[in-house]
Design a protein around this motif. Structure first.
Motif, PDB file in Angstrom:
ATOM      1  N   GLN A  17       0.984  -1.399  -0.059  1.00  0.00           N
ATOM      2  CA  GLN A  17       0.069  -0.002   0.459  1.00  0.00           C
ATOM      3  C   GLN A  17       0.564   1.062  -0.054  1.00  0.00           C
ATOM      4  N   CYS A  19       1.470   4.229   1.836  1.00  0.00           N
ATOM      5  CA  CYS A  19       2.942   4.358   2.973  1.00  0.00           C
ATOM      6  C   CYS A  19       4.157   3.093   2.538  1.00  0.00           C
ATOM      7  N   CYS A  20       4.033   2.021   2.655  1.00  0.00           N
ATOM      8  CA  CYS A  20       4.613   0.446   2.559  1.00  0.00           C
ATOM      9  C   CYS A  20       5.492   1.273   1.299  1.00  0.00           C
ATOM     10  N   ASN A 114       4.093   3.897   9.073  1.00  0.00           N
ATOM     11  CA  ASN A 114       2.975   3.407  10.251  1.00  0.00           C
ATOM     12  C   ASN A 114       4.067   1.381  10.822  1.00  0.00           C
ATOM     13  N   CYS A 116       3.468  -0.972   9.450  1.00  0.00           N
ATOM     14  CA  CYS A 116       3.397  -2.242   8.720  1.00  0.00           C
ATOM     15  C   CYS A 116       4.331  -1.331   7.625  1.00  0.00           C
ATOM     16  N   CYS A 117       5.006  -0.404   7.767  1.00  0.00           N
ATOM     17  CA  CYS A 117       6.013  -0.327   6.427  1.00  0.00           C
ATOM     18  C   CYS A 117       7.813  -0.629   6.903  1.00  0.00           C
TER      19      CYS A 117
HETATM   20 ZN    ZN Z   1       2.674   1.222   5.089  1.00  0.00          ZN
END
Ligand code: ZN
Length: 303
Positions: A17, A19-20, A114, A116-117
């Motif tokens: 996504q 941000c990643c 975040n 997830c990143c």
């Molecule tokens: Zn992310």
């Protein structure tokens, strides 16, 4: 294809996504060949990774990147991705909050927006400067980093993001700093975290077969060929059961299958006949075979 290049291929297929994508792009470029006002560039033997870096840099930093592909069929030939001129390099640096005048290159953790990143960032770093040894030889995943502080930051990052301590270490080799993780379970955990569960599974499977072969080699009163067959069937069964367990579905198995599953995990070296004798209600060889088949089918449906 090597285990490392297969792993990179698997990682390049992920669609992160937004941000990643920024985090992965940062990992790819910061750990590339050059990250300075004069040049932002990356060399890699993976064409897919080269395309990914160029695509992400255009999207995230609005920078124009050039990809040069070697006109040779040599296996160790590398592609180069580079920002076109100092103006484009400046765009990349600015996007990630680097002035280009830092005394030493460090990871700007503000770029990992975040939780997830973190995985995406480490994936980018792995694609840029990482490799993983074929599990038949050794369980080792490493990153070759040109600068000491950057290497220490990376080791710290690997230590921080996973709940299990992978015990990353830093050593020196030919002027580079090598951050590495050793051991089958640790390397498999890191591969899974990076987003390569297939590579992790392959590693665990190779390890299982190796362990079983070692066990088989210690026993002499059986015919080797037969045992090899038993060993690889047992390895498949153990892997299937591990898969069921790690997905939290063990309790969904009927009682008779669950009992057999836990016995198989405990005694991977046992023949089907021996397993059958261990059951609370003893079962014939073919009965055990049938139940194991149902366990394999059950695991097959999990994804
Ligand atoms: Zn992310």
């Amino acid at each position: 294809m090597s285990f490392a290049s297969d792993t990179k291929k698997e990682l390049c297929k992920i669609k992160p996504q937004r941000c990643c994508r920024k985090a992965e792009c940062y990992g790819l470029l910061l750990f590339g060949r050059s990250f300075s006002p004069q040049a932002v560039s990356l060399t890699t033997e993976s064409l897919a990774a080269a395309h990914l870096a160029a695509e992400f840099a255009a999207e995230v930093a609005g920078a124009v990147m050039d990809i040069s592909v070697p006109q040779t069929s040599r296996k160790d030939a590398v592609c180069t991705v580079s920002a076109v001129g100092e103006e484009q390099a400046a765009k990349v640096l600015a996007c990630f909050g680097h002035s280009g005048h830092e005394i030493s290159l460090r990871i700007g953790f503000a770029n990992l927006e975040n939780d997830c990143c973190h995985a995406a960032f480490l994936r980018g770093v792995f694609l840029a400067c990482g490799t993983v040894t074929a599990p038949e030889r050794e369980y080792r995943l490493e990153f070759a980093v040109p600068y000491m502080n950057l290497a220490n930051d990376l080791a710290g990052c690997i230590r921080d993001v996973l709940e299990i301590d992978l015990e990353p270490r830093v050593s020196r080799r030919k002027g580079a700093f090598v951050v590495y993780v050793k051991g089958g379970s640790r390397v498999a955990d890191l591969l899974t975290f990076l987003g390569a569960p297939d590579a992790a599974m392959e590693l665990l499977q190779v390890r299982m077969l190796k362990d079983l072969r070692n066990m088989v080699n210690r026993q002499t009163n059986f015919e080797t060929a037969n045992l090899e067959k038993t060993a690889s069937a047992a390895a498949q069964e153990v892997l299937a059961i591990e898969k069921i367990r790690s997905s939290g579905k063990l309790s969904a198995l009927p009682d008779d299958l669950r009992e057999l599953a836990s016995l198989r995990l405990q005694y991977p070296e046992m023949s089907l006949r021996e397993l059958g004798q261990q059951l609370s209600a003893p079962l014939s060889r073919s009965g055990v075979h049938h139940r194991l088949q149902r366990i394999l089918d059950f695991a097959e449906k999990i994804r």
